[in-house]
Design an enzyme around this catalytic site. Structure first.
Site, PDB file in Angstrom:
ATOM      1  N   ASP A   1      -1.330  -1.234   1.256  1.00  0.00           N
ATOM      2  CA  ASP A   1      -1.456  -0.710  -0.107  1.00  0.00           C
ATOM      3  C   ASP A   1      -2.060   0.707  -0.081  1.00  0.00           C
ATOM      4  O   ASP A   1      -1.692   1.510   0.767  1.00  0.00           O
ATOM      5  CB  ASP A   1      -2.260  -1.689  -0.977  1.00  0.00           C
TER       6      ASP A   1
ATOM      7  N   TYR B   1      -4.527   5.839  -9.485  1.00  0.00           N
ATOM      8  CA  TYR B   1      -3.084   6.054  -9.680  1.00  0.00           C
ATOM      9  C   TYR B   1      -2.840   7.381 -10.386  1.00  0.00           C
ATOM     10  O   TYR B   1      -1.964   8.148 -10.000  1.00  0.00           O
ATOM     11  CB  TYR B   1      -2.478   4.905 -10.489  1.00  0.00           C
TER      12      TYR B   1
ATOM     13  N   HIS C   1       2.236  -8.981   0.530  1.00  0.00           N
ATOM     14  CA  HIS C   1       1.524  -7.710   0.419  1.00  0.00           C
ATOM     15  C   HIS C   1       0.085  -7.769   0.944  1.00  0.00           C
ATOM     16  O   HIS C   1      -0.418  -6.779   1.458  1.00  0.00           O
ATOM     17  CB  HIS C   1       1.542  -7.307  -1.057  1.00  0.00           C
TER      18      HIS C   1
END
Ligand SMILES: *[C@@H]1O[C@H](CO)[C@@H](O)[C@H](O)[C@H]1NC(C)=O
Ligand SMILES: *[C@@H]1O[C@H](CO)[C@@H](O)[C@H](O)[C@H]1NC(C)=O
Length: 459
Positions: free
Chosen positions: A232, A378, A435
Site C-alpha cells: 500500500d 491522498y 492486499h
C-alpha cells in the site's frame, strides 16, 4: 519539388511526434528535496530536533473505553441492505450490526488484554523534523544474533492500516528458524499522520516528504544501511526512499508493486495480447488481465480514494463523529481484501485475519483520532504540485523484490517494473492472498522476503 516538400513535412511531423511521445515516456531525473524540512506547528527559528528516543506504551484510560462502549450501545437506526445484497453497495449493515455487538460486548470487555498484546513489542517515540514519530523496534535475541546474520529493516504500512498489521510478521522476522539465513532488527513506524505519530501541520506532506522523515528516523536509530519492505502507501514510500536515498537502501521488497507511468500502461496493454511472453504461468494471468476487469475493479473500489484526494476533512469529520461510521468505512477495505469469492461472506474477515486483529487496527484509528490526518495523505500525493506524481519515472538501481498476491490491486509486469527498477532480483506470484499480506499470510510473506534478502544482499 512537391516530393521534397512532402518529405520535409513528414520528417518534421515524425520529429515532433517522437519528441511528444518521448516527453511522456523518458526516464526523469531524481527531484531535489530538502532532507530536513520542519513540519511541526509554528515556525521556530534555528530548530534542532531533540535526539532522544523515549520508550512508549499504549495506555488508554478506562473511561475512554467505557465511553466508547456507551456510544456503541446507542440506538442505531440502520437501513437494511437490499434483498439478496451482501457487500455490493458498501459495507453490509446487518454484518456491521453483529460486529458492533461483538466489539462492544466481547472485544472491549477484554481491552486490557488487547492493549497488552499491542504492547508485547517494544515501542518508542522520537522527534524528527518537528514531528513526534512513533515506532516499534523489535530486535533478535542474543542467541539469534550469534547464529544468523543481522540486518536492519524498515517496515511500512499504509491505508487504512497501522503497525498492527505487522505483529505476526515481526515475530517471525526476529526469530531463528530452519528456513532463514537472516534475522532482522525491525523498525516499524506509524506513518506521519497515522496512529501514534504526529501529523504534518501544513499542506504538502506527500510520499517524498514521508520518505525523508522515515530515512531520518532510520539514521536517528543508528542504521544507515537497511532493507525496506512495504505494501500500500508503504510500497509507494519505500519506492521513494529507494529512489531518493539509494545509498541507504540494501534492498526494497514490495507486496504491492504497482507502477503508474504511461509506458507501463502501454506495456501492459501489449502484454495483454500475448501474456505467455510476459507472465511465468497461465494461472497467474489473472493477476494482470483481463485489463477491462482490472480497470473496472479500480473504478468501482476507489470512491474513497477520490473523496480523500479532494475533500479529506469532510469525510474525516463524519468518521470522527461516529465510531460506527468509522468501523464501516475502514472495515470495508479489509472485507474487500479477503478476495473474490470470499469477500461477500459475513465472516470473511474473521476467517482471513481474525476479527480481533481488525478491531485492534480500528481501535488505533479511533483512540488516536487520526482518520482525517491519515486520509489527507491522498490529497497531498494527488496535489498537482506534488513531485510524487512522477516518481515512478525516476529509475533506481536498488535491488528490488516483488511479491504479487492474487487479490491485490493489479501489479506491474516485470517488463514495466524494470523501467524503474532495472535491478529487479526477485519477482514472484502467489495464487492466494490479498492486499494485507503481512496480516493474512505472514509466513508466506516471510519466506518470500527471506528469499529476496538472500539475492539482494549477495549482490
Ligand atoms: C542533508 O543535506 C545537506 C545539504 O545538502 C547535507 O550537507 C547533509 O549531509 C544532509 N544530511 C543528511 C542526514 O543526509
Ligand atoms: C446498553 O443498553 C442497555 C439498555 O439500555 C443497558 O441495559 C446496558 O447496560 C447498556 N450497555 C452498555 C455497555 O452501556
Amino acid at each position: 519539388m512537391k516530393a521534397i516538400i512532402f518529405i520535409v513535412i513528414l520528417a518534421i511531423s515524425w520529429f515532433w511526434l517522437y519528441r511528444g511521445v518521448n516527453e511522456f515516456i523518458k526516464p526523469l531525473p531524481k527531484p531535489e528535496i530538502s532532507n530536513n524540512t520542519y513540519w511541526g506547528p509554528g515556525k521556530p527559528v534555528n530548530y534542532e530536533a531533540p535526539t532522544d528516543i523515549v520508550p512508549f506504551k499504549i495506555k488508554y484510560d478506562q473511561t475512554i473505553i467505557d465511553d466508547l462502549r456507551t456510544q456503541l450501545n446507542r440506538t442505531w437506526k440502520f437501513t437494511a441492505p437490499l434483498e439478496n445484497i451482501k457487500f455490493e453497495y458498501g459495507f453490509n449493515s446487518e454484518a456491521l450490526k453483529h460486529i458492533v455487538d461483538y466489539w462492544r460486548d466481547y472485544y472491549l470487555l477484554k481491552w486490557g488484554a488487547h492493549e497488552d498484546y499491542l504492547n508485547s513489542l517494544p515501542h518508542f517515540k522520537t522527534e524528527i523534523q518537528g514531528l513526534k514519530i512513533h515506532f516499534i523496534h523489535a530486535k533478535p535475541s542474543e542467541e539469534a544474533r550469534k547464529e544468523k546474520k543481522v540486518v536492519p529493516m524498515l517496515l511500512l504500512h499504509g491505508w487504512p492500516g497501522s503497525v498492527r498489521e505487522f505483529y505476526e510478521f515481526i515475530k517471525l522476522l526476529v526469530e531463528v528458524s530452519d528456513v532463514n539465513d537472516y534475522v532482522f532488527e525491525v523498525i516499524a513506524p506509524s506513518l506521519v499522520g497515522y496512529g501514534f505519530s504526529d501529523a504534518a501541520t501544513r499542506p504538502g506532506f506527500d510520499s517524498l516528504e514521508m520518505a525523508v522523515v522515515m530515512r531520518n528516523l532510520m539514521l536517528r536509530v543508528g542504521y544507515d544501511k537497511f532493507l525496506v519492505q512495504g505494501g500500500d502507501w508503504g510500497s509507494i514510500i519505500g519506492s521513494a526512499i529507494s529512489t531518493l536515498f539509494p545509498e541507504n537502501v540494501l534492498g526494497f521488497h514490495s507486496n504491492m508493486c504497482v507502477l503508474n507511468t504511461p509506458l507501463a500502461t502501454i506495456k501492459s496493454y501489449i502484454a495483454s495480447w500475448m501474456p505467455e511472453r510476459f507472465i511465468p504461468a497461465r494461472f497467474f494471468y489473472n493477476h494482470h488481465f483481463p485489463l477491462k476487469d482490472k480497470y473496472k475493479f479500480l473504478i468501482v473500489e476507489s470512491g474513497y480514494f477520490h473523496i480523500q484526494a479532494t475533500k479529506p476533512d469532510t469525510i474525516g469529520i463524519a468518521l470522527e463523529a461516529s465510531p460506527i461510521a468509522l468501523a464501516a468505512y475502514i472495515l470495508e477495505k479489509f472485507q474487500l481484501a479477503t478476495g473474490a469469492g470470499r469477500n461477500q461472506e459475513f465472516n470473511a474477515m474473521d476467517r482471513t485475519y481474525k476479527l480481533d486483529a481488525i478491531l485492534d487496527n480500528l481501535m488505533i484509528y479511533y483512540l488516536t483520532g487520526t482518520v482525517t490526518t491519515a486520509g489527507r495523505f491522498y490529497a497531498e500525493n494527488l496535489a498537482s504540485d506534488s513531485k510524487a506524481l512522477k516518481m515512478d519515472r525516476v529509475p533506481t538501481t536498488v535491488p528490488m523484490g516483488c511479491a504479487r498476491f492474487q487479490f491485490d490491486l493489479p501489479p506491474a509486469i516485470d517488463w514495466a517494473l524494470k523501467d524503474k527498477f532495472p535491478n529487479l532480483v526477485h519477482s514472484t506470484y502467489f495464487n492466494q492472498g490479498g492486499h494485507f499480506a503481512a496480516l493474512e499470510l505472514p509466513g508466506m510473506l516471510y519466506i518470500n522476503f527471506q528469499e529476496f534478502v538472500k539475492k539482494a544482499i549477495a549482490e
